[in-house]
Write a protein that holds these residues in place. Sequence first.
Motif, short mmCIF file in Angstrom:
data_model
loop_
_atom_site.label_atom_id
_atom_site.label_comp_id
_atom_site.label_asym_id
_atom_site.label_seq_id
_atom_site.Cartn_x
_atom_site.Cartn_y
_atom_site.Cartn_z
N GLU A 73 0.97 -0.84 0.07
CA GLU A 73 0.45 0.13 0.03
C GLU A 73 1.03 1.73 0.06
N PRO A 74 0.31 2.28 -0.94
CA PRO A 74 1.45 3.48 -0.79
C PRO A 74 1.02 4.11 -0.20
N SER A 75 2.69 4.87 0.86
CA SER A 75 2.07 5.42 2.42
C SER A 75 2.03 6.97 2.16
N GLY A 76 0.94 7.55 1.15
CA GLY A 76 1.29 9.04 0.63
C GLY A 76 0.02 9.96 2.06
N HIS A 77 -0.81 8.76 2.42
CA HIS A 77 -1.61 9.78 3.89
C HIS A 77 -0.77 9.33 4.81
N PRO A 78 -0.36 11.47 4.90
CA PRO A 78 -0.14 12.13 5.55
C PRO A 78 1.06 12.05 6.81
N ALA A 79 0.10 10.81 7.50
CA ALA A 79 -0.35 9.81 8.45
C ALA A 79 1.67 8.76 8.77
N ALA A 80 0.99 8.50 7.61
CA ALA A 80 2.02 7.35 7.01
C ALA A 80 3.41 7.78 7.40
N LYS A 81 4.00 8.03 7.29
CA LYS A 81 5.40 9.24 7.25
C LYS A 81 6.17 8.97 8.71
N PRO A 82 5.56 9.77 9.48
CA PRO A 82 5.85 10.14 10.79
C PRO A 82 5.28 8.73 11.31
N PHE A 83 4.08 7.93 11.63
CA PHE A 83 4.29 6.58 11.95
C PHE A 83 5.58 5.61 12.12
N LYS A 84 5.53 5.60 9.96
CA LYS A 84 6.59 5.14 10.68
C LYS A 84 7.62 4.55 10.37
N ASP A 85 8.25 6.48 10.35
CA ASP A 85 9.19 6.60 11.12
C ASP A 85 9.37 6.62 12.76
N ALA A 86 8.65 6.71 13.44
CA ALA A 86 8.18 6.49 15.02
C ALA A 86 8.53 4.73 14.62
N LEU A 87 7.95 4.52 14.11
CA LEU A 87 8.65 2.81 14.61
C LEU A 87 9.85 2.28 14.47
N VAL A 88 10.23 2.58 12.95
CA VAL A 88 11.06 2.77 12.62
C VAL A 88 12.92 3.07 13.96
N ALA A 89 12.56 4.28 15.12
CA ALA A 89 13.10 4.64 15.62
C ALA A 89 13.10 3.82 16.66
N ASP A 90 12.19 3.68 17.01
CA ASP A 90 12.00 2.18 18.17
C ASP A 90 12.33 0.99 18.44
N GLY A 91 12.59 0.94 16.76
CA GLY A 91 13.14 -0.79 15.90
C GLY A 91 12.15 -2.00 16.16
N ILE A 92 10.46 -0.82 15.86
CA ILE A 92 9.21 -1.61 16.00
C ILE A 92 8.70 -2.37 14.78
N PRO A 93 9.57 -3.82 14.97
CA PRO A 93 8.67 -4.17 12.79
C PRO A 93 7.35 -3.80 12.82
N PHE A 94 6.75 -3.78 11.61
CA PHE A 94 5.65 -3.39 11.54
C PHE A 94 4.64 -4.45 11.16
N THR A 95 5.54 -5.55 10.54
CA THR A 95 4.85 -6.91 10.54
C THR A 95 5.59 -8.24 10.90
N GLN A 96 5.58 -9.05 10.76
CA GLN A 96 5.95 -11.00 11.02
C GLN A 96 5.68 -11.59 9.72
N PHE A 97 6.22 -11.81 9.28
CA PHE A 97 6.80 -12.71 8.40
C PHE A 97 7.49 -14.32 9.03
N ALA A 98 6.15 -15.53 9.00
CA ALA A 98 6.90 -16.83 9.85
C ALA A 98 7.95 -17.68 8.80
#
Length: 128
Positions: A56-81
Motif C-alpha cells: 500500500e502506498p504510504s502517501g497519507h500524511p499520517a503514514a510517514k510519521p507513523f513509520k518513522d516512529a516505528l523504525v526509530a523505536d526498532g518496532i517491526p511493522f509486521t511479522q513473517f513466519a
Amino acid sequence: MRIRLTSVLVDDQDRALRFYTEILGFEKKHDVPLGEDRWLTVVSPDDPDGVELLLEPSGHPAAKPFKDALVADGIPFTQFAVDDVRKEYDRLRDLGVRFTQEPTTMGQTTTAVLDDTCGNLIQLAHQS
C-alpha cells in the motif's frame, strides 16, 4: 472469520514489488492501476490462494510519521513466519538485505528483523 488481506505501507510500490518478490520470494497476485498508484498484492508461493499482502502506498500524511516512529523505536511493522530464521537470515544477508536484529532466540521462538527498503522493519520468526 479469517484474515484475507493485510497491508504494509510502502514508500515506492515498484521498489517494494522487487524486494518482496525478488528478494523475499513472494509472488505477485494482483496489479491493478488506480490512478497514480496500484492495487498491488503479493502472496506466499506456498499458499497462492491464502492471505494477500497489499503493498500500500504510504502517501497519507499520517503514514510517514507513523513509520518513522516505528523504525526509530526498532518496532517491526509486521511479522513473517519462516521455517528457519537463521537459514533465512543467511540467505537474505547474502542478497544484501540489511538487518537491524540478528537471529535471537527467546525461549521457543527465534526472530530477526530486516529493513524492507520501503520504510518498514519486518520481523522473521519461527518456533522450535
